[in-house]
Design an enzyme around this catalytic site. Structure first.
Site, PDB file in Angstrom:
ATOM      1  N   PHE A  33       0.844  -1.198   0.000  1.00  0.00           N
ATOM      2  CA  PHE A  33       0.000   0.000   0.000  1.00  0.00           C
ATOM      3  C   PHE A  33       0.881   1.250   0.000  1.00  0.00           C
ATOM      4  O   PHE A  33       1.729   1.437   0.880  1.00  0.00           O
ATOM      5  CB  PHE A  33      -0.900  -0.019   1.236  1.00  0.00           C
ATOM      6  CG  PHE A  33      -2.004   0.996   1.217  1.00  0.00           C
ATOM      7  CD1 PHE A  33      -2.941   1.018   0.211  1.00  0.00           C
ATOM      8  CD2 PHE A  33      -2.110   1.925   2.236  1.00  0.00           C
ATOM      9  CE1 PHE A  33      -3.970   1.945   0.196  1.00  0.00           C
ATOM     10  CE2 PHE A  33      -3.138   2.858   2.238  1.00  0.00           C
ATOM     11  CZ  PHE A  33      -4.066   2.864   1.217  1.00  0.00           C
ATOM     12  N   ASP A  35       3.679   3.884  -0.275  1.00  0.00           N
ATOM     13  CA  ASP A  35       5.124   3.646  -0.142  1.00  0.00           C
ATOM     14  C   ASP A  35       5.453   3.058   1.228  1.00  0.00           C
ATOM     15  O   ASP A  35       6.533   3.275   1.778  1.00  0.00           O
ATOM     16  CB  ASP A  35       5.912   4.941  -0.383  1.00  0.00           C
ATOM     17  CG  ASP A  35       5.648   5.981   0.692  1.00  0.00           C
ATOM     18  OD1 ASP A  35       4.677   5.800   1.465  1.00  0.00           O
ATOM     19  OD2 ASP A  35       6.409   6.959   0.788  1.00  0.00           O
ATOM     20  N   THR A 138     -11.542 -10.285  16.822  1.00  0.00           N
ATOM     21  CA  THR A 138     -11.115  -8.898  16.928  1.00  0.00           C
ATOM     22  C   THR A 138      -9.597  -8.858  16.975  1.00  0.00           C
ATOM     23  O   THR A 138      -8.936  -9.900  16.975  1.00  0.00           O
ATOM     24  CB  THR A 138     -11.716  -8.229  18.189  1.00  0.00           C
ATOM     25  OG1 THR A 138     -11.347  -6.847  18.216  1.00  0.00           O
ATOM     26  CG2 THR A 138     -11.231  -8.887  19.465  1.00  0.00           C
ATOM     27  N   HIS A 211     -19.850  -0.115  15.869  1.00  0.00           N
ATOM     28  CA  HIS A 211     -19.370   1.018  15.071  1.00  0.00           C
ATOM     29  C   HIS A 211     -20.492   1.678  14.264  1.00  0.00           C
ATOM     30  O   HIS A 211     -20.777   2.856  14.474  1.00  0.00           O
ATOM     31  CB  HIS A 211     -18.202   0.578  14.174  1.00  0.00           C
ATOM     32  CG  HIS A 211     -16.994   0.139  14.944  1.00  0.00           C
ATOM     33  ND1 HIS A 211     -16.110  -0.809  14.479  1.00  0.00           N
ATOM     34  CD2 HIS A 211     -16.524   0.505  16.164  1.00  0.00           C
ATOM     35  CE1 HIS A 211     -15.147  -0.991  15.366  1.00  0.00           C
ATOM     36  NE2 HIS A 211     -15.381  -0.209  16.395  1.00  0.00           N
TER      37      HIS A 211
HETATM   38  P1  NAI Z   1      -4.330   0.868  10.101  1.00  0.00           P
HETATM   39  O1  NAI Z   1      -5.217   1.911   9.598  1.00  0.00           O
HETATM   40  O2  NAI Z   1      -3.227   1.259  11.021  1.00  0.00           O
HETATM   41  O3  NAI Z   1      -3.634   0.075   8.928  1.00  0.00           O
HETATM   42  C1  NAI Z   1      -4.298  -0.238   7.836  1.00  0.00           C
HETATM   43  C2  NAI Z   1      -3.292  -0.796   6.856  1.00  0.00           C
HETATM   44  O4  NAI Z   1      -4.039  -1.501   5.923  1.00  0.00           O
HETATM   45  C3  NAI Z   1      -2.547   0.271   6.108  1.00  0.00           C
HETATM   46  O5  NAI Z   1      -1.383   0.670   6.761  1.00  0.00           O
HETATM   47  C4  NAI Z   1      -2.263  -0.435   4.821  1.00  0.00           C
HETATM   48  O6  NAI Z   1      -1.134  -1.268   4.967  1.00  0.00           O
HETATM   49  C5  NAI Z   1      -3.462  -1.301   4.671  1.00  0.00           C
HETATM   50  N1  NAI Z   1      -4.495  -0.709   3.816  1.00  0.00           N
HETATM   51  C6  NAI Z   1      -5.375   0.255   4.161  1.00  0.00           C
HETATM   52  N2  NAI Z   1      -6.168   0.534   3.122  1.00  0.00           N
HETATM   53  C7  NAI Z   1      -5.787  -0.277   2.119  1.00  0.00           C
HETATM   54  C8  NAI Z   1      -6.254  -0.471   0.806  1.00  0.00           C
HETATM   55  N3  NAI Z   1      -7.258   0.239   0.327  1.00  0.00           N
HETATM   56  N4  NAI Z   1      -5.633  -1.399   0.061  1.00  0.00           N
HETATM   57  C9  NAI Z   1      -4.605  -2.134   0.554  1.00  0.00           C
HETATM   58  N5  NAI Z   1      -4.132  -1.986   1.814  1.00  0.00           N
HETATM   59  C10 NAI Z   1      -4.712  -1.068   2.572  1.00  0.00           C
HETATM   60  O7  NAI Z   1      -5.248  -0.255  10.748  1.00  0.00           O
HETATM   61  P2  NAI Z   1      -5.001  -1.070  12.074  1.00  0.00           P
HETATM   62  O8  NAI Z   1      -5.198  -0.155  13.219  1.00  0.00           O
HETATM   63  O9  NAI Z   1      -3.746  -1.823  11.950  1.00  0.00           O
HETATM   64  O10 NAI Z   1      -6.254  -2.042  12.069  1.00  0.00           O
HETATM   65  C11 NAI Z   1      -6.278  -3.237  11.316  1.00  0.00           C
HETATM   66  C12 NAI Z   1      -7.611  -3.884  11.576  1.00  0.00           C
HETATM   67  O11 NAI Z   1      -7.770  -4.071  12.991  1.00  0.00           O
HETATM   68  C13 NAI Z   1      -8.817  -3.062  11.148  1.00  0.00           C
HETATM   69  O12 NAI Z   1      -9.803  -3.937  10.731  1.00  0.00           O
HETATM   70  C14 NAI Z   1      -9.271  -2.386  12.435  1.00  0.00           C
HETATM   71  O13 NAI Z   1     -10.640  -2.051  12.409  1.00  0.00           O
HETATM   72  C15 NAI Z   1      -8.990  -3.475  13.433  1.00  0.00           C
HETATM   73  N6  NAI Z   1      -8.818  -3.010  14.804  1.00  0.00           N
HETATM   74  C16 NAI Z   1      -7.826  -2.143  15.111  1.00  0.00           C
HETATM   75  C17 NAI Z   1      -7.634  -1.745  16.426  1.00  0.00           C
HETATM   76  C18 NAI Z   1      -6.527  -0.841  16.800  1.00  0.00           C
HETATM   77  O14 NAI Z   1      -6.434  -0.461  17.973  1.00  0.00           O
HETATM   78  N7  NAI Z   1      -5.630  -0.459  15.902  1.00  0.00           N
HETATM   79  C19 NAI Z   1      -8.503  -2.236  17.505  1.00  0.00           C
HETATM   80  C20 NAI Z   1      -9.512  -3.172  17.066  1.00  0.00           C
HETATM   81  C21 NAI Z   1      -9.651  -3.538  15.768  1.00  0.00           C
END
Ligand code: NAI
Length: 426
Positions: A33, A35, A138, A211
């Site tokens: 995704f 850079d 989760t 959510h």
């Molecule tokens: P984040 O927003 O930090 O990372 C998302 C990553 O997904 C991006 O860095 C990228 O590598 C990839 N990405 C995003 N959009 C993309 C696209 N259109 N195409 C390809 N790759 C893409 O998300 P995070 O915080 O790591 O969360 C991951 C999952 O965990 C999500 O489903 C979130 O809802 C869930 N979650 C996160 C929590 C948290 O505290 N961070 C807590 C509970 C659930």
């Protein structure tokens, strides 16, 4: 050392990369995704690797071996592939890794959200993948990157996380579970609660309730409102009685779907789909100060403290509600619409879920429901079972339990289903 690849470059991927490398896995990152691969390489090279700072002071550092935007560079040798991504990125990631995946590799998502098994098996089967497909209900942690590629803070750790696995043809599920759950427990450091079906995991996806439900409760009727920075409402602490009632109604409907499925599919265990309040108390036993009601459990959960309504700048120092936030773009097509599709198969009416889906689709410019049916232009892009050729309860059961499934048609509509299960790979 066994090889493992983490797909993603966000908060969750940072935590996983450090924990896995620290635990002795040969750890790779697939980060196509933007850079992100370049930024991750630069960050991880600057220090000893990525450091996880846990609330309470513990620090864990680990350095990934290979970080690439090219799946050929990281996927082929991996025994374990973890998708640490929002569900809307699952499809493109699975398509990219599929040609390079070891046929025996275990692949899973944390969190899985709804219908992960339908999408994953459908996309990987043509490439000969026959390994376990698993999901966590989760993410085990509340986490935020503090220095990209270098450091991530874990603000809270869940007490237990539900998980499910699909053992594909030729694998004994008990053997798969006996190997997989201890491995993941050791890697993540969080106890897993194995569920007997992916169907239960899909329905027990609490993000799909909390959510979009809370977004609706807080925003409906004032969608155009703007806020000064210090006025942006607290998402959980600010929950009012109206929103709590919406969430309760949604949770009750998901439980009703589970009970109806258990009447029709003997193998399905409805007790694996808890109410939202029950789940909160199990996941956050030490964080919730007052669990006496759903509203109080949400408002007094320390792990949710300070989280605010998603907003984006509206100019002039003001903020408007961000309807493109994951709370709608992830949790509706990969959550609520999946549950709604299952409800349709089980002949359960879901007026509360329908109301939220209708409101959310109007906000996000998507169309899933039309006149109360899953017939909108975008429903096939959701992970509703119908999008994978599953059109009745027998097919739903056959997907999960194969030939041993014995589903009874829904008594409610009185019509016996005679359709042949259309299950890819079965
Ligand atoms: P984040 O927003 O930090 O990372 C998302 C990553 O997904 C991006 O860095 C990228 O590598 C990839 N990405 C995003 N959009 C993309 C696209 N259109 N195409 C390809 N790759 C893409 O998300 P995070 O915080 O790591 O969360 C991951 C999952 O965990 C999500 O489903 C979130 O809802 C869930 N979650 C996160 C929590 C948290 O505290 N961070 C807590 C509970 C659930």
């Amino acid at each position: 050392m066994p090889e493992l690849t983490i797909c993603g470059g966000g908060n969750a991927a940072h935590v996983l990369a450090a924990l896995a490398a620290h635990a002795g896995w040969e750890t790779h990152l697939f980060a196509p995704f933007g850079d992100e691969a370049r930024r991750l390489r630069a960050g991880a090279a600057a220090d000893e690797g990525i450091t996880v700072h846990f609330a309470g002071g513990l620090e864990v550092t680990g350095r990934p071996q290979r970080i690439s935007a090219d799946p050929a560079a990281v996927i082929p040798g991996s025994k374990l592939v973890l998708l640490a991504l929002p569900a809307f990125a699952h499809q493109s990631t699975l398509v990219a890794v599929a040609p390079y995946l070891n046929p025996e590799a275990a692949i899973g998502a944390l969190p899985a959200r709804g219908g992960f098994d339908y999408q994953t098996r459908t996309l990987l089967a043509p490439h000969g993948h026959a390994g376990p497909i698993f999901g966590l209900q989760t993410l085990p942690w509340a986490c935020r990157v503090t220095a990209y590629g270098r450091a991530v803070a874990v603000l809270g750790v869940k007490a237990v996380v539900a998980a499910a696995v699909t053992a594909q043809t030729g694998q004994a599920k008990a053997e798969v579970q006996a190997a997989l759950w201890p491995t993941l427990h050791a890697l993540l450091g969080v106890p897993l609660q194995p569920l007997t079906s992916f169907l239960a995991l899909t329905l027990a996806n609490m993000g799909q309730i909390v959510h979009p439900g809370a977004m609706f409760g807080m925003c409906q009727g004032q969608e155009e409102r703007t806020f000064a920075a210090d006025e942006i409402p607290l998402f959980y602490q600010g929950i009012d009685a109206f929103t709590a009632d919406i969430l309760q109604a949604m949770s009750d409907e998901v439980r009703t779907i589970a009970v109806a499925l258990a009447e029709q599919i003997p193998q399905f265990d409805a007790s694996e789909v808890p109410s939202l309040q029950h789940w909160l108390l199990e996941a956050y036993p030490l964080d919730i100060e007052d669990g006496s009601s759903l509203r109080r459990a949400l408002a007094t959960n320390g792990a949710y403290r300070g989280l605010r309504l998603p907003v984006r700048p509206a100019g002039g120092g003001l903020y408007q509600i961000d309807f493109n936030a994951r709370y709608l773009t992830e949790d509706v097509p990969f959550g609520l619409v999946v549950a709604r599709g299952i409800a349709e198969l089980a002949s359960v009416a879901t007026p509360a879920l329908d109301r939220i889906i209708q409101w959310a689709q109007d906000r996000t410019g998507r169309q899933y429901l039309v006149d109360g049916a899953l017939a909108g232009a975008d429903w096939r892009r959701s992970r509703a079972p119908q999008a994978y050729g599953i059109h009745d309860v027998r097919a739903l059961a056959a997907w999960e339990w194969g030939g041993s499934a014995s589903a009874q048609p829904a008594a409610r509509d009185g019509a016996a289903s005679t359709a042949t299960p259309q299950v890819p790979g079965d």
